[in-house]
Design an enzyme around this catalytic site. Sequence first.
Site, mmCIF file in Angstrom:
data_model
loop_
_atom_site.group_PDB
_atom_site.id
_atom_site.type_symbol
_atom_site.label_atom_id
_atom_site.label_comp_id
_atom_site.label_asym_id
_atom_site.label_seq_id
_atom_site.Cartn_x
_atom_site.Cartn_y
_atom_site.Cartn_z
ATOM 1 N N LYS A 65 -1.916 2.556 10.666
ATOM 2 C CA LYS A 65 -1.331 2.996 9.425
ATOM 3 C C LYS A 65 0.034 2.757 9.199
ATOM 4 O O LYS A 65 0.688 3.132 10.288
ATOM 5 C CB LYS A 65 -1.792 4.170 9.078
ATOM 6 C CG LYS A 65 -1.992 4.649 7.570
ATOM 7 C CD LYS A 65 -2.497 6.189 7.499
ATOM 8 C CE LYS A 65 -2.477 6.514 5.925
ATOM 9 N NZ LYS A 65 -3.148 7.702 5.823
ATOM 10 N N SER A 141 -6.079 8.108 1.983
ATOM 11 C CA SER A 141 -5.104 6.974 1.959
ATOM 12 C C SER A 141 -5.030 5.956 2.964
ATOM 13 O O SER A 141 -4.178 4.984 3.047
ATOM 14 C CB SER A 141 -3.622 7.870 1.972
ATOM 15 O OG SER A 141 -3.671 8.707 3.013
ATOM 16 N N SER A 165 -8.071 11.781 4.325
ATOM 17 C CA SER A 165 -7.314 10.410 4.320
ATOM 18 C C SER A 165 -7.984 9.570 5.455
ATOM 19 O O SER A 165 -7.844 8.309 5.599
ATOM 20 C CB SER A 165 -6.178 10.216 4.409
ATOM 21 O OG SER A 165 -5.442 10.852 3.331
#
Length: 435
Positions: A65, A141, A165
């Site tokens: 990420k 996310s 997330s």
Amino acid sequence: MPRSNTPSRDRLEAILARLDARRDEERVFMKLYADAARAEADAADRRLSDGKSLGPLDGRILSIKDLFDIAGEPTLAGSIVRRAAVPAAADAAIVRRLRAAGAVILGKTHMTEFAFTAVGLNPHYPVPGNASDPSLIPGGSSSGAAVSVAEGTSEIAIGSDTGGSVRIPAALNGLVGLKPTARRVPLDGAFPLSPSLDSIGPLALTVADCALADAIMAGETPKPLAPLPLDGLTLGIPKGALLENLTPEVAEAFEGSMQILSCAGVTLVDCVIDDLLARFAEATSIGSIAGIEGSRIHRDWLKDEDERVDSRVKATLRRRLAVSDAALEKLLRTRQDLVRAMDERLTPFDLVLLPTTPIPAVGIASVEQDKMEYRRVEDLLLRNTQVANQFDLPAITLPMAGTSLPTGLMLVGRSGTDGMLLAASVSVEALLQVG
């Protein structure tokens, strides 16, 4: 899944060719490390040929990420305001551990700005559409992380989970996603959202791959998962708020999953936790822990009303600046009391079972312009998953059979029971295998 017999370099080149073909419309990866990945793949192949493999992660292709530090470059965390940030001095702790285990780090994946929202939209970048249908939201996310695994451009992805997330996008894209007990995996070099709630977890096609990456990131020696016998296991079913407003398809699939587990010898018992959820909601009436702690992290740019940050992020964080430090400290003390109360409440159960999200992915268009619909969807997506973060519990989402769009079945354990959670999950995974 075990490492493929196909050389790492060959698997990598197939992915790079696919990404190159869409380079003008890339929506999943924020940045690629093609040359470094080739060198890492070649080194892994040589080790395997020489009988010197570093272990089961050696040569596996991973994405990370866009909030993990890579030495020599600024960590953007999905935001354009950090493009001029000071470059990271070193790789994040989990990146160092993954590299030391032989992982091939392909690139950084898209995310919502500062990891703050759960739908998967970021106004600064194209939306990585859901892998099952690009017109649908990916969840956030860790949006690009989930899509990269589901579409096959990475074998394992590393995300972060502050309220769901990892698990939300994993569920909406038909993956396994793990939120470990937070303290097991170091946060050094991960751009923070909420230090009290942040955790780092993997997304993959199987429980075994999630367990492998999790062990490496936690500094543990990865071991083959020994499936936990399901016969005699007691699962708590949290009747009440967490099972309300399920779409009919999700409700039917959850009921079917419970029936299959019951036939396998699992004991299903009602688990009453609504009073603890209500007490937590009352304590956070001044604002969520993530919002208040996030406002401290972003205090400097929040002073500039014209700063180019997602309005959904900026408005919430600016409101939370008004919460005093004393009120935050009181809230965190109350949280610890509730963490202990929840742990005691869950003592009679081996695990808790519930749908990961009450709904499957919705259309991107339905939430892009309609603020009320966006908020409704986000509240639903976060409702079940955030409980694990709020009460310091490990949790995993598995693909749930019986729905036309991907949905997740979530298993939640008591704090620190990650090993048991994973052992049970691999058994449940085999029992409920999604075709």
